[in-house]
Write a protein that holds these residues in place. Structure first.
Motif, PDB file in Angstrom:
ATOM      1  N   VAL A  43       0.835  -1.196   0.000  1.00 28.10           N
ATOM      2  CA  VAL A  43       0.000   0.000   0.000  1.00 28.10           C
ATOM      3  C   VAL A  43       0.874   1.252   0.000  1.00 28.10           C
ATOM      4  O   VAL A  43       0.541   2.264  -0.625  1.00 28.10           O
ATOM      5  CB  VAL A  43      -0.956  -0.011   1.215  1.00 28.10           C
ATOM      6  CG1 VAL A  43      -1.687   1.318   1.336  1.00 28.10           C
ATOM      7  CG2 VAL A  43      -1.957  -1.149   1.083  1.00 28.10           C
ATOM      8  N   GLY A  44       2.020   1.175   0.671  1.00 27.85           N
ATOM      9  CA  GLY A  44       2.942   2.315   0.637  1.00 27.85           C
ATOM     10  C   GLY A  44       3.417   2.620  -0.764  1.00 27.85           C
ATOM     11  O   GLY A  44       3.535   3.782  -1.164  1.00 27.85           O
ATOM     12  N   LEU A  45       3.685   1.565  -1.558  1.00 24.33           N
ATOM     13  CA  LEU A  45       4.143   1.773  -2.927  1.00 24.33           C
ATOM     14  C   LEU A  45       3.014   2.208  -3.856  1.00 24.33           C
ATOM     15  O   LEU A  45       3.240   2.955  -4.808  1.00 24.33           O
ATOM     16  CB  LEU A  45       4.767   0.476  -3.464  1.00 24.33           C
ATOM     17  CG  LEU A  45       6.077   0.041  -2.798  1.00 24.33           C
ATOM     18  CD1 LEU A  45       6.471  -1.343  -3.267  1.00 24.33           C
ATOM     19  CD2 LEU A  45       7.178   1.040  -3.095  1.00 24.33           C
ATOM     20  N   VAL A  46       1.804   1.726  -3.593  1.00 24.33           N
ATOM     21  CA  VAL A  46       0.672   2.011  -4.474  1.00 24.33           C
ATOM     22  C   VAL A  46       0.007   3.338  -4.131  1.00 24.33           C
ATOM     23  O   VAL A  46      -0.468   4.050  -5.023  1.00 24.33           O
ATOM     24  CB  VAL A  46      -0.358   0.860  -4.405  1.00 24.33           C
ATOM     25  CG1 VAL A  46      -1.629   1.208  -5.167  1.00 24.33           C
ATOM     26  CG2 VAL A  46       0.240  -0.418  -4.955  1.00 24.33           C
ATOM     27  N   VAL A  47      -0.033   3.696  -2.846  1.00 27.81           N
ATOM     28  CA  VAL A  47      -0.785   4.877  -2.411  1.00 27.81           C
ATOM     29  C   VAL A  47       0.134   5.953  -1.823  1.00 27.81           C
ATOM     30  O   VAL A  47       0.196   7.082  -2.314  1.00 27.81           O
ATOM     31  CB  VAL A  47      -1.858   4.488  -1.369  1.00 27.81           C
ATOM     32  CG1 VAL A  47      -2.577   5.737  -0.853  1.00 27.81           C
ATOM     33  CG2 VAL A  47      -2.856   3.518  -1.972  1.00 27.81           C
ATOM     34  N   THR A  48       0.865   5.591  -0.768  1.00 29.81           N
ATOM     35  CA  THR A  48       1.599   6.605  -0.004  1.00 29.81           C
ATOM     36  C   THR A  48       2.661   7.295  -0.842  1.00 29.81           C
ATOM     37  O   THR A  48       2.716   8.533  -0.899  1.00 29.81           O
ATOM     38  CB  THR A  48       2.242   5.961   1.234  1.00 29.81           C
ATOM     39  OG1 THR A  48       1.246   5.228   1.952  1.00 29.81           O
ATOM     40  CG2 THR A  48       2.840   7.026   2.136  1.00 29.81           C
TER      41      THR A  48
END
Length: 685
Positions: A43-48
């Motif tokens: 999620v960090g790579l996709v969103v954050t």
């Protein structure tokens, strides 16, 4: 197996058993923690990372919404923690269905997140868009999920990457241009030195995204028919016809104008980054009444910001969510927060009207003052004589997109996903821009009337310009490097009018003006010495010898453009059907209109009209087919069917003539125009 300490006989150890209350065994918690860390990493790579990267390079996003440091920190916490925690908790909940279901669910989540990451990477690394890119991403996600199940090394890599969100947050807070908004340094601006001579009032208006060529008529002068108030201002001031901004991006262009220095670093347009500027130079001598929009160059010690758009964490989260949607989409989109900036109207902010509606029959709406931007309303209200020299400054996001105004001042709705480039779309974008420019001309007229009524006009230094333009050249629409290279006349050249105190006759000056010349020119006019080094030169000095223009798509990276006043682009020829009335025609085909119900109850007195008609047509209507759009039997536009995109096989027609509409029910008809000019009415749904 182990031996008993007493008997030496083998003892079989029991497997861990969950406590009676159903709590998972400790080993289960360790598995869940590993899975949660893997989800957090993805999620960090996709969103954050992508969201904080775009926002970190867009401090104007926070300045426009007047976000406090607390607001920004709260948004960062939401972006960094909430998506990953939500996905991890939803995954953990599947454990209630059993260990095997939980393992499968986690693998599916890993595959979906890797597919979402593949969409973003694929859009940057491949020419694929839309469905083909989604198919490729799905294959990548499925393959990655299989690899995750088969090889444990991928899980270990993801668990190490769980530290990523902390790194992304650190880069945003301490290394991005937006860090200046969260952690501003102390302000230490240098004041100007007052010299002998008069210190007249200064009225400065900076418009946004306005190419000079949009104002020009066929003779190369300001088109007085379409823009009478710009023409009036030109007729009583010095028009620097060869004036250029120094960047296509406001956060770089406006600081250059107000500091007299070319952009050198990608800094936030904030007083902590540009402590020496027009406001600090005049602030010791002048009262400052500043209306900034996406900059905060005037320090709180010099002025406040009386009008602000919608504020708070809620609007930051909402706009960030919309931005993430564009980042994650499998199609090209304008990943530019500034594309969403919209000036709130006086009615939305709750301001009283600054003056009565002008006695002009072209102003049809009693609610015109409600419709005008609140920042402009407050600016007008402040144009009053004062015992002290005063700087009246307004940066107004007009005629900047999003386009929402007709020339009359009425507003209209439009979808957010209409392209600005491509067959049919470029002409639509230019038409909407020109309509909003004609409304901007009315705001200029209100300013001139207010200045004359207050007695300020004759004795003030009046400056009107724009920070940059925008290209409407097909294939190179916008303000990026491609537009700068292929359509510099639309991006770099801007209108600039300087009316000196007491000036009545207009004149044209074709010197090589660059917007770093603005501050030294104002300083000379008001007899203030600027105590820092300037890259620009005053209009009272001899013109610069070079004819080339210096322009910066990125700070510190100079682009040299050939000089010379640009010619007006050849306007499209209006279709001969526009303005004609339509009688009975045969039916033939169908079309879907997105907001057909808006025509059932039109209230012109409310100052809003359904002036943009958009929808889709079935496959049997070929690309490029002309569609004639009529309101109450009169054709207002003829537009082509655009090639299919993510929105389908679309069309959109702009109807800027508000006289097409009447109060109550209005009839909308759309006709397919044959090669012989024959019309066939489409059945609308």
């Amino acid at each position: 197996m182990a031996e008993s300490a007493l008997t030496g006989t083998p003892v079989r150890r029991a497997a861990p058993v969950a406590p009676p209350d159903g709590t998972p065994a400790p080993a289960g918690w360790r598995v869940e923690l590993r899975r949660a860390s893997e989800v957090v990493a993805l999620v960090g790579l996709v969103v954050t990372q992508p969201l904080l990267d775009v926002l970190g390079r867009s401090p104007d996003f926070f300045l426009f919404h007047r976000a406090t440091s607390g607001d920004v920190l709260a948004l960062v916490a939401v972006v960094a923690l909430v998506p990953g925690a939500a996905v991890a908790l939803l995954g953990a909940a599947t454990r209630l269905a059993g260990v095997r279901v939980r393992a499968v669910a986690h693998t599916v989540v890993v595959g979906l997140l890797l597919a979402a990451l593949a969409v973003q990477v694929g859009r940057q690394a491949t020419p694929l868009r839309g469905v083909p890119l989604l198919v490729l991403a799905a294959l990548v996600g499925a393959g990655a999920a299989v690899a995750y199940r088969r090889w444990s090394v991928l899980g270990r890599v993801l668990r190490v990457a769980a530290l990523g969100p902390l790194v992304f947050v650190g880069l945003f807070l301490f290394a991005s241009p937006a860090s200046a908004v969260v952690l501003p340094r102390a302000h230490a601006g240098v004041g100007g030195v007052a010299g002998p001579g008069a210190h007249p009032p200064v009225v400065m208006i900076v418009l946004d995204e306005l190419p000079l060529v949009s104002l020009l008529g066929p003779d190369g002068r300001i088109d007085a028919t379409r823009y009478p108030n710009f023409a009036e201002l030109a007729g009583g001031s010095t028009w620097y016809r060869n004036a250029t901004g120094v960047s296509g991006w406001t956060p770089y262009a406006l600081p250059a104008m107000l500091t007299g220095r070319y952009p050198s670093t990608p800094s936030a347009p904030h007083y902590s980054q540009y402590p020496d500027n027009l406001f600090t130079a005049l602030g010791g001598l002048y009262d400052i009444r500043a209306q900034e929009s996406i900059t905060r160059l005037c320090p709180p010690s010099r002025c406040d910001q009386p009008v602000a758009p919608e504020q708070g964490l809620g609007v930051l989260v909402r706009e960030s969510g919309a931005l993430l949607g564009r980042i994650a989409a499998p199609v090209d989109s304008r990943i530019d927060p500034q594309e969403s900036y919209r000036e709130q109207t006086a009615a939305e902010v709750g301001l009283d009207a600054a003056e009565p509606v002008p006695a002009d029959p072209k102003f049809r709406w009693d609610s015109l003052n409600d419709n005008q931007p609140a920042r402009f309303t407050s600016f007008l209200a402040g144009l009053r004589p004062s015992d002290r020299p005063t700087l009246h400054f307004l940066h107004l996001l007009m005629p900047h997109a999003p386009w929402a105004y007709l020339p009359s001042g009425a507003r209209y709705d439009a979808p957010d996903d209409l392209p600005n480039d491509g067959v049919g779309w470029t002409d639509l974008a230019r038409s909407r821009h020109l309509a909003q420019l004609r409304y901007t001309d009315r705001l200029v007229g209100e300013t001139l009337r207010t200045l004359r009524a207050s007695g300020l006009y004759d004795r003030s230094l009046v400056v009107l310009t724009a920070d940059h333009g925008v290209s409407f050249t097909r294939g190179w629409q916008g303000r990026g490097m491609g537009a700068i290279e292929h359509a510099p006349g639309e991006v770099a050249w801007v209108p600039l009018f300087v009316k000196e105190p007491g000036q009545r006759a207009g004149r044209v000056d074709d010197r090589n003006w660059e917007h770093v010349d603005l501050l030294p020119t104002i300083a000379d006019e008001v007899h203030v010495r600027i105590p820092w080094r300037l890259d620009g030169r005053s209009a009272q000095q001899p013109p610069r010898e070079r004819t080339e223009k210096f322009f910066y798509d990125r700070p510190g990276e100079r682009v040299v453009l050939p000089g010379g006043v640009p010619a007006r682009p050849v306007p499209p020829v209006p279709h001969p059907l526009v303005g004609t009335t339509v009688g009975q025609t045969p039916s033939g085909g169908t079309a879907s209109v997105a907001h057909l119900g808006a025509f059932d109850h039109v209230d012109p007195a409310a100052g809003e009209l359904p002036a943009l008609v958009w929808g889709t047509v079935p496959r049997e209507v070929p690309d490029g087919t002309p569609l004639a759009v009529a309101v109450n039997g009169r054709i207002g536009a003829v537009v082509p069917v655009a090639p299919q995109d993510q929105g389908g096989r679309r069309f959109a027609a702009f109807l800027p003539d508000d006289h097409l509409f009447r109060a109550g029910a209005n009839r909308l008809d759309i006709y397919r125009v044959g090669a012989d000019g024959a019309l066939r009415r489409l059945t609308l749904s």
